[in-house]
Design a protein around this motif. Structure first.
Motif, PDB file in Angstrom:
ATOM      1  N   ARG A 193       1.313  -1.281   0.225  1.00  0.00           N
ATOM      2  CA  ARG A 193      -0.136   0.385   0.243  1.00  0.00           C
ATOM      3  C   ARG A 193       0.705   0.969   0.075  1.00  0.00           C
ATOM      4  N   ASP A 194       0.247   2.516  -0.386  1.00  0.00           N
ATOM      5  CA  ASP A 194       1.406   3.722  -0.826  1.00  0.00           C
ATOM      6  C   ASP A 194       0.454   4.211   0.187  1.00  0.00           C
ATOM      7  N   ASP A 195      -0.178   4.097   0.942  1.00  0.00           N
ATOM      8  CA  ASP A 195      -1.276   5.028   1.685  1.00  0.00           C
ATOM      9  C   ASP A 195      -0.730   4.459   3.589  1.00  0.00           C
ATOM     10  N   CYS A 196       0.566   3.978   3.791  1.00  0.00           N
ATOM     11  CA  CYS A 196       0.809   3.115   4.715  1.00  0.00           C
ATOM     12  C   CYS A 196       2.098   3.799   5.719  1.00  0.00           C
ATOM     13  N   ILE A 197       2.226   4.721   6.630  1.00  0.00           N
ATOM     14  CA  ILE A 197       3.290   5.050   6.900  1.00  0.00           C
ATOM     15  C   ILE A 197       3.771   3.541   7.899  1.00  0.00           C
ATOM     16  N   ASN A 198       4.295   3.443   8.122  1.00  0.00           N
ATOM     17  CA  ASN A 198       5.323   2.431   8.978  1.00  0.00           C
ATOM     18  C   ASN A 198       6.913   2.530   9.948  1.00  0.00           C
ATOM     19  N   VAL A 199       7.019   2.194  11.414  1.00  0.00           N
ATOM     20  CA  VAL A 199       7.900   3.231  12.284  1.00  0.00           C
ATOM     21  C   VAL A 199       7.892   1.992  12.749  1.00  0.00           C
ATOM     22  N   PHE A 200       9.209   1.901  13.745  1.00  0.00           N
ATOM     23  CA  PHE A 200       9.460   1.241  14.635  1.00  0.00           C
ATOM     24  C   PHE A 200      10.188   1.428  16.039  1.00  0.00           C
ATOM     25  N   ILE A 201       9.524   1.937  17.016  1.00  0.00           N
ATOM     26  CA  ILE A 201       9.884   2.964  18.287  1.00  0.00           C
ATOM     27  C   ILE A 201      10.797   1.816  19.416  1.00  0.00           C
ATOM     28  N   CYS A 202      11.734   2.637  19.822  1.00  0.00           N
ATOM     29  CA  CYS A 202      12.363   2.253  20.937  1.00  0.00           C
ATOM     30  C   CYS A 202      13.487   2.632  21.130  1.00  0.00           C
ATOM     31  N   ALA A 203      14.373   1.993  22.633  1.00  0.00           N
ATOM     32  CA  ALA A 203      14.201   2.877  23.743  1.00  0.00           C
ATOM     33  C   ALA A 203      15.363   2.084  24.609  1.00  0.00           C
ATOM     34  N   ASP A 204      16.074   3.281  25.092  1.00  0.00           N
ATOM     35  CA  ASP A 204      17.473   3.153  25.609  1.00  0.00           C
ATOM     36  C   ASP A 204      17.287   1.844  26.402  1.00  0.00           C
ATOM     37  N   LYS A 205      17.651   0.384  26.860  1.00  0.00           N
ATOM     38  CA  LYS A 205      18.109   0.116  27.775  1.00  0.00           C
ATOM     39  C   LYS A 205      16.768   0.393  29.338  1.00  0.00           C
ATOM     40  N   ALA A 206      18.550   1.292  30.084  1.00  0.00           N
ATOM     41  CA  ALA A 206      17.640   1.724  31.145  1.00  0.00           C
ATOM     42  C   ALA A 206      16.572   1.726  30.977  1.00  0.00           C
ATOM     43  N   ASP A 207      16.343   3.015  30.375  1.00  0.00           N
ATOM     44  CA  ASP A 207      14.611   3.860  30.266  1.00  0.00           C
ATOM     45  C   ASP A 207      13.158   2.464  29.983  1.00  0.00           C
ATOM     46  N   ARG A 208      13.934   1.582  29.038  1.00  0.00           N
ATOM     47  CA  ARG A 208      12.618   0.456  29.539  1.00  0.00           C
ATOM     48  C   ARG A 208      12.682  -0.773  30.041  1.00  0.00           C
ATOM     49  N   LYS A 209      13.509  -0.814  31.282  1.00  0.00           N
ATOM     50  CA  LYS A 209      13.427  -1.251  32.246  1.00  0.00           C
ATOM     51  C   LYS A 209      12.707  -0.654  32.971  1.00  0.00           C
ATOM     52  N   LYS A 210      13.224   0.639  33.196  1.00  0.00           N
ATOM     53  CA  LYS A 210      12.559   1.792  34.348  1.00  0.00           C
ATOM     54  C   LYS A 210      11.005   1.760  34.010  1.00  0.00           C
ATOM     55  N   ARG A 211      10.488   1.617  33.065  1.00  0.00           N
ATOM     56  CA  ARG A 211       9.025   1.571  32.391  1.00  0.00           C
ATOM     57  C   ARG A 211       8.832   0.349  33.067  1.00  0.00           C
ATOM     58  N   ILE A 212       8.929  -1.359  32.735  1.00  0.00           N
ATOM     59  CA  ILE A 212       8.559  -2.197  32.730  1.00  0.00           C
ATOM     60  C   ILE A 212       8.131  -2.156  34.436  1.00  0.00           C
ATOM     61  N   MET A 213       9.875  -1.959  35.353  1.00  0.00           N
ATOM     62  CA  MET A 213       9.327  -2.315  36.868  1.00  0.00           C
ATOM     63  C   MET A 213       7.794  -0.820  37.190  1.00  0.00           C
ATOM     64  N   GLU A 214       8.311   0.154  36.543  1.00  0.00           N
ATOM     65  CA  GLU A 214       6.586   0.874  37.049  1.00  0.00           C
ATOM     66  C   GLU A 214       5.270   0.028  35.859  1.00  0.00           C
ATOM     67  N   LEU A 215       5.617  -0.576  35.102  1.00  0.00           N
ATOM     68  CA  LEU A 215       3.911  -0.614  34.659  1.00  0.00           C
ATOM     69  C   LEU A 215       3.862  -1.659  35.549  1.00  0.00           C
ATOM     70  N   TYR A 216       4.340  -2.718  36.134  1.00  0.00           N
ATOM     71  CA  TYR A 216       4.433  -4.353  36.508  1.00  0.00           C
ATOM     72  C   TYR A 216       4.763  -4.290  37.688  1.00  0.00           C
ATOM     73  N   GLY A 217       5.497  -3.524  38.244  1.00  0.00           N
ATOM     74  CA  GLY A 217       5.186  -3.690  39.652  1.00  0.00           C
ATOM     75  C   GLY A 217       6.173  -5.096  39.715  1.00  0.00           C
ATOM     76  N   LEU A 218       8.148  -4.862  38.880  1.00  0.00           N
ATOM     77  CA  LEU A 218       8.505  -5.849  38.844  1.00  0.00           C
ATOM     78  C   LEU A 218      10.344  -5.032  38.931  1.00  0.00           C
ATOM     79  N   ASN A 219      10.803  -6.515  39.701  1.00  0.00           N
ATOM     80  CA  ASN A 219      12.585  -5.540  40.152  1.00  0.00           C
ATOM     81  C   ASN A 219      12.794  -5.325  39.690  1.00  0.00           C
ATOM     82  N   GLU A 220      14.030  -5.161  39.543  1.00  0.00           N
ATOM     83  CA  GLU A 220      15.050  -4.507  37.753  1.00  0.00           C
ATOM     84  C   GLU A 220      15.438  -6.131  37.142  1.00  0.00           C
TER      85      GLU A 220
END
Length: 205
Positions: free
Chosen positions: A122-149
């Motif tokens: 399709r020529d009407d599609c924008i496709n992107v990929f989202i990434c982040a630094d590992k430290a930020d991802r870890k912090k986010r998951i710890m907060e979202l799911y109440g997990l330890n590091e």
């Protein structure tokens, strides 16, 4: 070309990709499809949603998580079709049919499920990929799911492995690579709201 109307979002686990998709859909006033695609596929296949969820974005989950899979091994597995359980393939194909149907009906944001590959023609599609630094991802998951590091790090590794395997088995392309996606956005550098703003501007251009 009818203009960009569909935005597909691939994402690393914990990068904020789903939140970006939700905020973008809300801002643009268009539907968001993510895990809803699982229940839609299950309904059309006449199976339980929980059964379809077991293979959603985690093809060969039980097999893969029992081994240490290096990047070079993915090609071997991709070429070995006999490793792919038929139910996994059936659910993927049904989701692909639904994604194509939704794209025909109107504008939307689709998160995951190899949507960028499914809609590649399709020529009407924008496709992107989202990434982040590992430290930020870890912090986010710890907060979202109440997990330890440690548990957050383990969950990130496991989920990323599953998503990579699912994507590469079904598409034959590199998950998270600029060769497979039109654009890559790093949340740690730009922030969620800035990425939403950029994508909204592109959509409306």
């Amino acid at each position: 070309m009818t203009g960009h109307k569909i935005i597909t979002i691939g994402r690393e686990f914990g990068s904020g990709g789903h939140e970006i998709g939700q905020k973008l859909a809300d801002r643009l006033g268009i539907p968001l499809y993510d895990n809803r695609l699982v229940s839609m596929a299950a309904e059309e296949l006449g199976v339980k949603t929980e059964d379809a969820e077991r293979v959603d974005e985690s093809s060969l989950n039980t097999f893969v998580t029992g081994y240490t899979v290096t990047p070079g091994m993915y090609t071997e597995f991709i070429n070995a079709a006999s490793y792919i359980p038929s139910f996994d393939t059936e659910v993927y194909r049904k989701q692909a049919e639904i994604i194509k149907s939704l794209a025909e009906k109107g504008p939307c944001v689709i998160v995951g499920r190899c949507a960028d590959y499914v809609l590649k023609d399709r020529d009407d599609c924008i496709n992107v990929f989202i990434c982040a630094d590992k430290a930020d991802r870890k912090k986010r998951i710890m907060e979202l799911y109440g997990l330890n590091e440690r548990k957050a790090a383990d969950r990130i590794r496991k989920t990323d492995k599953e998503r990579r395997y699912y994507y590469e088995v079904h598409t034959g392309q590199d998950w998270g690579s600029i060769r497979s996606h039109q654009m890559l956005f790093n949340v740690s550098m730009l922030g969620i709201d800035r990425i939403v703003e950029i994508l909204a501007m592109m959509y409306n251009a």
